[in-house]
Design a protein around this motif. Structure first.
Motif, mmCIF file in Angstrom:
data_model
loop_
_atom_site.group_PDB
_atom_site.id
_atom_site.type_symbol
_atom_site.label_atom_id
_atom_site.label_comp_id
_atom_site.label_asym_id
_atom_site.label_seq_id
_atom_site.Cartn_x
_atom_site.Cartn_y
_atom_site.Cartn_z
ATOM 1 N N GLN A 66 -4.063 8.895 7.213
ATOM 2 C CA GLN A 66 -3.591 9.469 8.469
ATOM 3 C C GLN A 66 -4.250 8.802 9.665
ATOM 4 N N LYS B 225 -2.289 5.741 10.641
ATOM 5 C CA LYS B 225 -1.054 6.080 11.360
ATOM 6 C C LYS B 225 -1.365 6.534 12.786
ATOM 7 N N LEU C 159 8.013 4.497 10.029
ATOM 8 C CA LEU C 159 6.589 4.191 10.159
ATOM 9 C C LEU C 159 6.062 3.514 8.896
ATOM 10 N N GLU C 160 6.557 3.937 7.749
ATOM 11 C CA GLU C 160 6.140 3.300 6.492
ATOM 12 C C GLU C 160 6.581 1.845 6.454
ATOM 13 N N GLU D 298 9.256 9.116 9.256
ATOM 14 C CA GLU D 298 8.277 8.761 8.238
ATOM 15 C C GLU D 298 8.660 7.442 7.563
ATOM 16 N N LEU E 111 4.330 -0.206 8.997
ATOM 17 C CA LEU E 111 2.946 -0.458 8.609
ATOM 18 C C LEU E 111 2.834 -1.362 7.393
ATOM 19 N N HIS F 67 4.364 6.399 2.644
ATOM 20 C CA HIS F 67 3.909 7.123 3.828
ATOM 21 C C HIS F 67 2.738 8.041 3.488
#
Length: 723
Positions: free
Chosen positions: A105, A108, A189-190, A186, A193, A100
Motif C-alpha cells: 500500500q 501505491k 493502477l496495477e 485497481e 505499476l 493489486h
C-alpha cells in the motif's frame, strides 16, 4: 373613440421605444452574446458527441486486461563494437508481475501522491490538475505537480510514443477515457505499476526494487517506495545509482507530499538517505559512449519496439586505453574527458569522466569549458589565410587593445620572433595582435567554419580561449586539420539491424568540404608540429610525428590538449566540475601526458605518417622573381621594402637564431624560458635606425681599416614581415 385612439398612440410610442432600444449598441451586444452562447453550446454538444464516439470506438478496439498484462513493449538493444564484439546489452527487465493486492500500500500511496493526487476522483483526465499546472508554470511556483494523470501515462506507455505533439496529446486523452471506461481503478493502477519505466532498464516496481535494493517489491519500506516513486519524473536524473543526492532529494519531496495528503502520519520521520542501495558492478566508461550515441536512434530509425543490434565505431582496446589514461593522469579531485576520432570522423574512444558509476555526466560531449590557448588554432588559421606564413617575423611586445592588456605566462616579452615560435610557445601578445589585425569576428567565423557550435563572443580576450566550448567540437576542428583542411563529421553508429540481421540503417559518409586552402592547412600543421617538438606540448611526444596544441585557463581551472598522429585525432580536457582551481594543472602537463599514454596504444598498429607542411603558396602571395628581372642579387646592392640598403652576398631574411640556446629542451618546464633579445643594426645620432649594416659602413668609410670601433648595437627590434 378618443380612448381607443389614445391606446393606439401609446402602443405606437411603445413599439418605437422598443425598436430604438434594440438599435442601441448595448442591445446589439446582448444579441451577439446570445448568438455566441447558442453556437458555443451547439459546438460543445457536437464536440462531446465526437469525443463520446471516439472513446466508444477506442473501448471496442482496446485489448483485454489480460492481453495488456502479457504485452511488453520495451526494446532490447545489443550494442556492438567496430569489430562486432558485444560491448553492452541495454534493455528491459520486468521482474515479477504483482497483482493489486500484492503491491504494498505504501508503494501505491507514494505513486499517487507524487503523480496523481486525485487519481480516485477523476475520470482519466484531471481538469483541476491541468489548470493548476498551467497556473504554477505561469507564476513560477516550484511545487512538484503532474500534468498527466496516471491513466494518461499508462495510455502513453502502452499505446503511444513520447512525441510532444497536439495530436499525440489528444489521442492520449481519448485512450485515457477509454481505459477508465473499460477497467477499474485497481486494474489501471496495477497495470501502471507493473509497466512504468524506472530507469536502468527496469520496468515495473518489482524490477526496480530488485535493481536498486536487491529485494522484491513486496518488501519495500516507506523510504524505498518514495525513492522509486520519485524516479518516474526523470529516471536518469534521479537514479540512485547515478546521483544518490538527487535521488534522496526527490524522495524527500515525495514524502512531503504523502504527509500533506494524509497518506502517512505527519509525525513520522523517514530518512531516505539511510536506505542501503545495491552495489553496482560492471559499469564502465562505455556507457558514456552509449549515452551519447543511442539517443540518435530516434532520428535514424522509424519507430520500432523489436529487438535491434547497433554496430558502432567504438574500438574496445582503444576505449580501455583511453579510460586508463584518464584515470591514471587526472589530478586528484578533478575530472577528465577524452574524445578520439578516426580520419573519417568515426569515434574510436570516448570517456566522459573518471568514473561512470560515480557520475554519468558526459564531460566529453556536454560540458562547456574554456579551451585556453588551444583556441589559438582559429586565430592562426585566420592569420595564415590572411597571408601570413610560419616564417614571418612578428614582435612579442606589450599591447593594449580596447583597454585589454594581455600578459604572457612568463610575465615577459621576448621581442622579435617568427610566427612558428610564437605559436609553439603560446605567446599571448602575438595572438592578440594577430586577432586584432585579422579581426575578432574573422576568428569567430573560422571557429564556426570548423564546427564550434557554442556561442562565440568577439571581445579581444576571445583569442586566448575565453569562449566556452565542447571537447567534441574542439577535437572535430583539429581532426579537420589532420584531414588537410577538409570537414569532419563525428559519428558513432555504423549500422542498425534487427536480431535476425535485417538492415534498418546504414551510415553514409557526409559530403566533405574544403574548409581552408591546402597551404593554410599545411601551415597550421607546421605550427602544431613545432608546438609538440619544441614548444609547450613536448609531453605529448610518442616517438612518431605528432601535431597538437596545449591550453590552460586562468588560475589553472582547465587543462587542454588536442592533437593528431597517423590519422587519429584526440582531445583531452581536465578540470573540476565546480570550476575551482587545480594546483599545477596545465595543458602541457597532465592532459598532454594522458594524450601520449593513449595515443601510444591507439597508433601502434598504424604506419608512421609524416605531415605535409610544404607550403605551396598561391600566386598572390608569392614575391616576384627578382633574379629573372634584374639579375643576380648577389651582384649589387638593393633596397628592401622597409627602405634598408642590403649589401651583396647577404640573403634576404638571413638572420641569427635570436634564441640560441634559450630554446627549452625536452624535459624542461612547460613554460618557455626568457630568450635573449636579437641584436639589430644600431641607430644614428638622431635615434633613427641605420639604413645599412655596420660592415658596409666600415668598408665605405674606411672605418674598419682605421680600427675605428663601432658602437654596440641597440636591442631595439623591428618587424621585418613584408606588409
Amino acid at each position: 373613440m378618443d380612448k381607443r385612439g389614445s391606446r393606439r398612440k401609446k402602443a405606437a410610442r411603445s413599439e418605437t421605444a422598443r425598436r430604438a432600444a434594440a438599435d442601441k449598441p448595448q442591445g446589439r451586444f446582448g444579441s451577439w452574446i446570445k448568438r455566441l452562447a447558442v453556437w458555443g453550446g451547439a459546438l460543445a454538444l457536437l464536440g462531446a458527441l465526437f469525443i463520446g464516439l471516439a472513446v466508444a470506438f477506442a473501448v471496442r478496439s482496446m485489448p483485454s486486461y489480460y492481453q495488456l498484462q502479457a504485452t511488453q513493449n520495451a526494446q532490447t538493444i545489443v550494442v556492438r563494437a567496430r569489430d562486432g564484439t558485444e560491448i553492452v546489452e541495454l534493455g528491459p527487465s520486468f521482474g515479477q508481475w504483482l497483482t493489486h493486492d500484492q503491491i504494498p500500500q505504501v508503494m501505491k500511496d507514494a505513486m499517487i501522491s507524487v503523480e496523481d493526487r486525485r487519481y480516485y476522483s477523476h475520470f482519466g483526465i484531471d481538469p483541476y490538475g491541468l489548470t493548476r499546472a498551467v497556473y504554477e508554470g505561469v507564476t513560477g511556483d516550484d511545487r512538484i505537480s503532474a500534468t498527466s494523470t496516471i491513466t494518461q501515462q499508462l495510455a502513453r506507455n502502452v499505446f503511444l510514443n513520447n512525441n510532444r505533439s497536439l495530436d499525440r496529446k489528444a489521442r492520449e486523452a481519448i485512450l485515457a477515457l477509454a481505459l477508465e471506461w473499460k477497467f477499474s481503478k485497481e486494474q489501471i493502477l496495477e497495470l501502471y505499476l507493473n509497466k512504468v519505466y524506472f530507469g536502468g532498464g527496469a520496468y515495473g516496481v518489482d524490477s526496480a526494487s530488485r535493481k536498486f535494493f536487491s529485494h522484491p517489491a513486496t518488501d519495500l519500506s516507506v523510504a524505498e517506495a518514495a525513492i522509486i516513486a520519485g524516479l518516474v519524473k526523470a529516471p536518469s536524473r534521479y537514479s540512485p545509482t547515478a546521483d544518490v543526492d538527487a535521488a534522496v532529494g526527490r524522495a524527500s519531496v515525495v514524502l512531503r507530499l504523502m504527509k500533506e495528503q494524509g497518506r502517512i502520519p505527519s509525525n513520522v520521520t523517514v530518512d531516505p538517505s539511510a536506505v542501503r542501495l545495491k552495489e553496482e558492478k560492471g559499469q564502465n566508461s562505455v556507457r558514456y559512449f552509449t549515452d551519447w550515441a543511442l539517443p540518435q536512434l530516434d532520428m535514424l530509425l522509424p519507430e520500432t519496439f523489436e529487438p535491434i543490434e547497433v554496430w558502432t565505431t567504438l574500438d574496445v582496446g582503444m576505449q580501455r586505453a583511453a579510460t586508463a589514461s584518464i584515470q591514471g593522469n587526472t589530478p586528484g579531485g578533478a575530472q577528465g574527458a577524452l574524445v578520439s576520432l578516426d580520419r573519417d570522423g568515426a569515434i574510436l574512444a570516448l570517456v566522459g569522466g573518471t568514473d561512470y558509476v560515480e557520475t554519468s555526466f558526459n564531460r566529453a560531449t556536454d560540458a562547456l569549458r574554456q579551451p585556453g590557448s588551444s583556441w589559438k588554432l582559429f586565430v592562426y588559421l585566420a592569420a595564415l589565410e590572411a597571408g601570413y606564413t610560419p616564417g614571418d617575423r612578428v614582435v612579442d611586445t606589450p599591447v593594449t587593445i580596447d583597454g585589454w592588456s594581455p600578459r604572457n605566462s612568463s610575465g615577459r616579452n621576448v621581442g622579435e620572433i617568427d610566427l612558428r615560435t610564437a605559436f609553439a610557445y603560446s605567446i599571448n601578445t602575438v595572438a592578440a595582435q594577430l586577432g586584432n589585425e585579422v579581426g575578432f569576428g574573422t576568428v569567430a567565423s573560422m571557429a564556426r567554419r570548423f564546427g564550434v557550435t557554442t556561442p562565440i563572443n568577439t571581445y579581444p580576450s576571445m583569442v586566448l580561449g575565453s569562449n566556452e566550448v565542447r571537447l567534441l567540437d574542439m577535437t572535430r576542428a583539429f581532426a579537420a586539420i589532420s584531414a588537410e583542411g577538409q570537414s569532419v563529421e563525428p559519428y558513432g553508429i555504423v549500422k542498425v539491424t534487427t536480431a535476425e540481421g535485417e538492415l534498418l540503417y546504414q551510415h553514409q559518409n557526409a559530403r566533405r568540404s574544403q574548409l581552408v586552402p591546402d597551404y593554410v592547412a599545411a601551415g597550421i600543421t607546421d605550427l602544431l608540429q613545432t608546438a609538440v617538438n619544441t614548444g609547450t606540448g613536448r609531453a605529448a611526444q610518442i616517438g612518431r610525428p605528432v601535431a597538437g596544441k596545449t591550453g590552460t585557463t586562468s588560475s589553472n581551472k582547465d587543462g587542454y590538449f588536442v592533437g593528431f598522429s597517423s590519422g587519429i585525432t584526440t582531445g583531452v580536457w581536465m578540470g573540476r566540475d565546480d570550476n575551482a582551481r587545480v594546483a599545477g594543472l596545465q595543458g602541457g602537463t597532465a592532459p598532454a601526458r594522458a594524450f601520449a599514454a593513449y595515443m601510444r596504444y591507439a597508433v601502434k598498429d598504424r604506419p608512421i605518417e609524416e605531415f605535409d607542411t610544404d607550403l605551396q603558396l598561391p600566386e598572390w602571395q608569392l614575391e616576384p622573381d627578382d633574379e629573372y628581372m634584374l639579375g643576380d642579387p648577389d651582384d649589387y646592392y638593393f633596397i628592401d621594402e622597409q627602405g634598408n640598403l642590403i649589401e651583396p652576398g647577404r640573403e634576404d631574411g638571413e638572420r641569427r637564431d635570436p634564441f640560441g640556446d634559450a630554446f627549452p629542451q625536452p624535459g624542461d618546464s612547460d613554460r618557455p624560458r626568457q630568450p635573449q633579445v636579437p641584436q639589430q643594426p644600431g641607430r644614428g645620432a638622431d635615434g633613427a635606425p641605420q639604413a645599412v649594416g655596420d660592415d658596409f659602413l666600415d668598408e665605405a668609410t674606411g672605418g674598419a681599416s682605421q680600427g675605428t670601433p663601432r658602437p654596440s648595437p641597440s636591442p631595439t627590434v623591428t618587424v621585418t614581415r613584408p606588409q
